[in-house]
Design an enzyme around this catalytic site. Structure first.
Site, PDB file in Angstrom:
ATOM      1  N   CYS A   1       1.018  -1.398   0.112  1.00  0.00           N
ATOM      2  CA  CYS A   1       0.049  -0.011  -0.086  1.00  0.00           C
ATOM      3  C   CYS A   1       0.894   1.400   0.027  1.00  0.00           C
ATOM      4  CB  CYS A   1      -0.948  -0.075   1.166  1.00  0.00           C
ATOM      5  SG  CYS A   1      -2.329   1.016   1.059  1.00  0.00           S
TER       6      CYS A   1
ATOM      7  N   HIS B   1      -3.539  -5.685   0.871  1.00  0.00           N
ATOM      8  CA  HIS B   1      -2.954  -5.756   2.453  1.00  0.00           C
ATOM      9  C   HIS B   1      -3.225  -7.452   2.930  1.00  0.00           C
ATOM     10  CE1 HIS B   1      -2.249  -1.741   3.663  1.00  0.00           C
ATOM     11  NE2 HIS B   1      -3.415  -1.472   3.091  1.00  0.00           N
TER      12      HIS B   1
ATOM     13  N   GLU C   1      -1.314  -8.941   4.953  1.00  0.00           N
ATOM     14  CA  GLU C   1      -0.819  -8.901   6.252  1.00  0.00           C
ATOM     15  C   GLU C   1      -2.167  -8.953   6.881  1.00  0.00           C
ATOM     16  OE1 GLU C   1      -0.496  -6.329   4.427  1.00  0.00           O
ATOM     17  OE2 GLU C   1      -0.721  -4.472   5.575  1.00  0.00           O
TER      18      GLU C   1
END
Lengths: 79, 231
Positions: B86, B203, B205
């Protein structure tokens, strides 16, 4: 000495902000707006007093930071 | 694997990244601030998401000039592995470590939603746990994720297999509807020529634990843990 750096989306690069402004103008009844491009103006107050040197310095600043030349073009004016 | 996460004023996704790395590697990543020096013995540097320096001028433009990025560039030149997610992707682009640019989303809207990505390049330190063509879900949250590069650059990326991920629907079809931010050729993430730098907008994660709603993103961090085994 003042220098003005105009940063614009490059020709051919999509400019969604310009498009949205165009739509809004149309909505307000402004006819005949063929295209809108939106950029930014950055004003620099430089210690340099020689216009040619001031312009060259501002162009260097534009290349290194003020514009991303992959997506933006720039033009420097010494008013 | 010894990893470090770099934060700048305005970074806000560093804890999610820390959790993902901890989960995959069993080791706490080093948390660094932009004024710190980069230690010499790292295997991986991560630039997490957020809004560094308030997105002033252009997203990532200010962070790219911060002192620690000199160390990150040197780390890259020595063949270090770097992941940018990002805002981290935007910073890698502004630093010139990855090509192209990230424009305002075509819809002009900030997009906070799940997307699907297809793995276009397997067998890298970031993607070894996936098969080529695997499709996985990932959250995304950005206003400027519309990947742009000129045709020559896009052709080179495609030709050299440097497109890491593409936006698709959940079946893995490259469609316009799946390309919410308007990216060129549905590109969601790219790799450097040496395959050691990876940047992507979504994302992964944020999907690494069943409590988060899934583990679709975990293979990326398991790939890194497996590929970057410290001496």
């Amino acid at each position: 000495m003042k220098a003005r750096v105009y940063v614009m989306p490059k020709t051919g690069v999509l400019d969604p902000q310009g498009k949205a402004i165009g739509h809004a103008l149309e909505g307000l009844g402004f006819a005949g707006v063929n295209d809108v491009r939106a950029g930014k103006v950055i004003e620099l107050d430089l210690a340099e007093t020689d216009p040619a040197k001031a312009k060259a310095a501002a162009e260097d600043m534009a290349r290194k930071l003020l514009a991303n030349t992959v997506i933006e073009s720039f033009r420097v004016e010494i008013p | 694997m010894k990893s470090a996460i770099i934060t700048f004023p305005g970074t806000n996704r560093e804890r999610d990244m820390r959790l993902a790395l901890k989960r995959a590697t069993g080791r706490e990543p080093l948390m660094l601030f932009h004024r710190d020096e980069l230690p010499k013995d790292l295997d991986l540097v991560v630039l997490p998401g957020g809004f560094s320096y308030g997105d002033y001028l252009r997203c990532g433009a200010m962070a790219a000039q911060s002192p620690i990025m000199k160390d990150v560039k040197a780390f890259a030149e020595k063949g270090g592995h770097i992941l940018g997610v990002c805002n981290g992707f935007q910073i890698l682009i502004e630093t010139g470590l990855l090509p192209g640019g990230l424009l305002r989303n075509a819809s002009l809207r900030f997009l906070s939603m799940d997307c699907h990505m297809r793995v276009e390049r397997a067998g890298t330190a970031f993607t070894s746990r996936w098969q080529k063509g695997a499709v996985f879900r990932s959250p995304m949250a950005h206003g400027d994720g519309n990947y742009f590069a000129d045709d020559a650059t896009l052709d080179r990326l495609e030709g050299e297999g440097l497109v890491a991920f593409r936006y698709t629907n959940e079946n893995g079809d490259v469609t316009e509807a799946a390309n919410r931010n308007g990216s060129a050729r549905n590109i969601a993430g790219i790799l450097s020529p040496n395959l050691r730098i990876c940047g992507l907008m979504p994302h992964p994660e944020d999907l690494v634990d069943p409590l988060m709603g899934g583990t679709d993103g975990l293979p990326m961090f398991e790939s890194l843990a497996e590929s970057l085994v410290s001496a």
